[in-house]
Design a protein around this motif. Structure first.
Motif, PDB file in Angstrom:
ATOM      1  N   THR A 131      17.450  -7.193  -1.947  1.00 59.36           N
ATOM      2  CA  THR A 131      16.070  -6.807  -2.218  1.00 59.36           C
ATOM      3  C   THR A 131      15.456  -7.708  -3.276  1.00 59.36           C
ATOM      4  OG1 THR A 131      14.635  -4.940  -2.836  1.00 59.36           O
ATOM      5  CG2 THR A 131      16.761  -5.094  -3.963  1.00 59.36           C
ATOM      6  N   ILE A 280       7.107   0.952  -5.544  1.00 59.31           N
ATOM      7  CA  ILE A 280       8.227   0.545  -4.674  1.00 59.31           C
ATOM      8  C   ILE A 280       9.193   1.698  -4.447  1.00 59.31           C
ATOM      9  CG2 ILE A 280       8.028  -1.895  -5.309  1.00 59.31           C
ATOM     10  CD1 ILE A 280      10.549  -1.570  -7.014  1.00 59.31           C
ATOM     11  N   GLN A 283       7.558   3.807  -1.733  1.00 59.14           N
ATOM     12  CA  GLN A 283       7.662   3.122  -0.433  1.00 59.14           C
ATOM     13  C   GLN A 283       9.063   3.241   0.159  1.00 59.14           C
ATOM     14  OE1 GLN A 283       6.094  -0.882  -1.717  1.00 59.14           O
ATOM     15  NE2 GLN A 283       5.206  -0.811   0.330  1.00 59.14           N
ATOM     16  N   VAL A 303      12.820  -4.306  -0.642  1.00 59.18           N
ATOM     17  CA  VAL A 303      11.441  -4.776  -0.532  1.00 59.18           C
ATOM     18  C   VAL A 303      11.421  -6.299  -0.568  1.00 59.18           C
ATOM     19  CG1 VAL A 303      10.288  -2.766  -1.496  1.00 59.18           C
ATOM     20  CG2 VAL A 303      11.140  -4.521  -3.037  1.00 59.18           C
ATOM     21  N   PHE A 306       5.647  -6.711  -0.869  1.00 58.24           N
ATOM     22  CA  PHE A 306       5.279  -5.305  -0.688  1.00 58.24           C
ATOM     23  C   PHE A 306       5.772  -4.772   0.655  1.00 58.24           C
ATOM     24  CE2 PHE A 306       2.321  -5.977  -4.178  1.00 58.24           C
ATOM     25  CZ  PHE A 306       2.353  -4.744  -4.821  1.00 58.24           C
ATOM     26  N   ILE A 308       8.690  -3.499   3.350  1.00 54.18           N
ATOM     27  CA  ILE A 308       9.991  -2.847   3.347  1.00 54.18           C
ATOM     28  C   ILE A 308      10.959  -3.616   4.235  1.00 54.18           C
ATOM     29  CG2 ILE A 308      11.238  -0.764   4.027  1.00 54.18           C
ATOM     30  CD1 ILE A 308       9.608  -0.371   1.552  1.00 54.18           C
TER      31      ILE A 308
END
Length: 335
Positions: A131, A280, A283, A303, A306, A308
């Motif tokens: 990520t 985040i 999300q 992420v 922005f 996923i």
């Protein structure tokens, strides 16, 4: 109705409550029941869990830490079977495991015995390979920046070298990004070999010029060359930052430089989460519930900017990710 168990593994980080809140609210929207498991897998083994409703998470978005508590315990060997039995006992379709490397390790161990899960990355170190950002990193960097802003005035007033120690070993993210945001005059992290001669030259030039003070950011536990350890009486109890302070004092004794040391410690980890950490977290947790609803498990959620991402479990999700080379080089423009 599917039932999801949410728990935290590893150290706390600001924004975890936002993730728990999003999981509960999204679960209610999709008819997925969310059970909050207290104190990680330790709490699970002692049956410390309960159904979470909107009222349970109505006032947690701005709170640091984790409302569920956490534990460093990772189920291994015989304990894995006990966790599997608990999952079956409570009719849990999948676990959402929130945390860093210990969370990822737990998920892989459980996958090997057929316990479904989703990992949500939460670590201020921001060092997970799958990520761009993990929950808590933005708040930690903000805390470092704020500390440097405060120390700047007293460093300048007393013409001192201020040494500020951060967490984050060995990735370097907190030291480099926090130092860059806070205007550090030199940054030492585990992400690259330190040029101690360069550091001394930079401090010396500042004292010879108009800026007779320096802010030095040091990542906790950085490696110190053996000759410097010997010269400056290295002690594991004192740590690397103290030795570097002594080294600066010895090398620049003609300037009569005074130095002071501040270890930010757990101040980096606490406090109300930043806007980005809240976003985040929301999300990723909402997406995790959507994945479980359609039966897509054994993935880590991350992420990219922005957007996923979904990364299938493998041993690589435990890998370290050092701070970007470009960012390390960018800091040097301001030395």
């Amino acid at each position: 109705m599917k039932r999801v168990g949410v728990l935290c593994v590893g150290n706390d980080s600001p924004g975890i409550n936002a993730a728990i809140r999003a999981a509960v609210v999204k679960g209610l929207d999709l008819n997925v029941e969310v059970m909050g498991i207290k104190d990680g897998f330790e709490g699970f083994l002692r049956d410390d869990l309960d159904v979470l409703l909107r009222g349970n998470v109505s006032n947690v978005l701005h709170q640091g830490g984790t409302m569920l508590g956490t534990s460093l315990y990772v189920p291994e060997n015989n304990e894995i079977g006990k966790i599997k039995s608990k999952v079956e006992q409570y009719g849990i379709s999948a676990l959402i495991i929130i945390g860093g490397r210990l969370a990822a390790k737990s998920a892989i161990n459980l996958m090997n015995v057929g316990v479904p899960s989703i990992v949500i990355p939460a670590t201020i170190d921001n060092d997970l390979s799958f990520t761009d950002f993990s929950i808590g990193f933005f708040t930690a960097v903000e805390n470092v920046k704020n500390a440097l802003d405060v120390l700047h005035s007293t460093a300048e007033s007393h013409h001192r070298v201020m040494i500020v120690e951060t967490m984050g070993k060995p990735s370097g993210w907190i030291a480099v990004i926090g130092g860059l945001a806070g205007g550090a005059d030199y940054i030492i992290s585990s992400a690259e070999k330190t040029n101690f001669n360069e550091m001394i030259d930079i401090i010396k030039r500042r004292y010879e010029g108009r800026k007779r003070f320096s802010l030095i950011v040091i990542e906790s536990g950085v490696e110190i060359p053996e000759d410097i350890k010997k010269e400056c009486r290295f002690s594991p109890e004192e740590g690397s930052s103290i030795v570097i302070g002594r080294y600066i004092e010895k090398q620049l004794k003609d300037f009569g430089i005074e130095w002071r040391y501040t270890n930010l410690g757990y101040l980096q980890r606490g406090g109300s989460p930043s806007a980005m950490d809240r976003i985040i977290a929301t999300q990723m947790a909402a997406h995790a519930i959507e994945m479980i609803k359609i039966g897509k498990v054994y993935h880590a959620v991350g992420v990219k900017g922005f957007s996923i991402t979904e990364i299938p479990y493998s041993e690589t999700i435990i890998n370290y990710r050092p701070v970007d080379f470009y960012l390390r080089e960018l800091t040097k423009l301001f030395y």
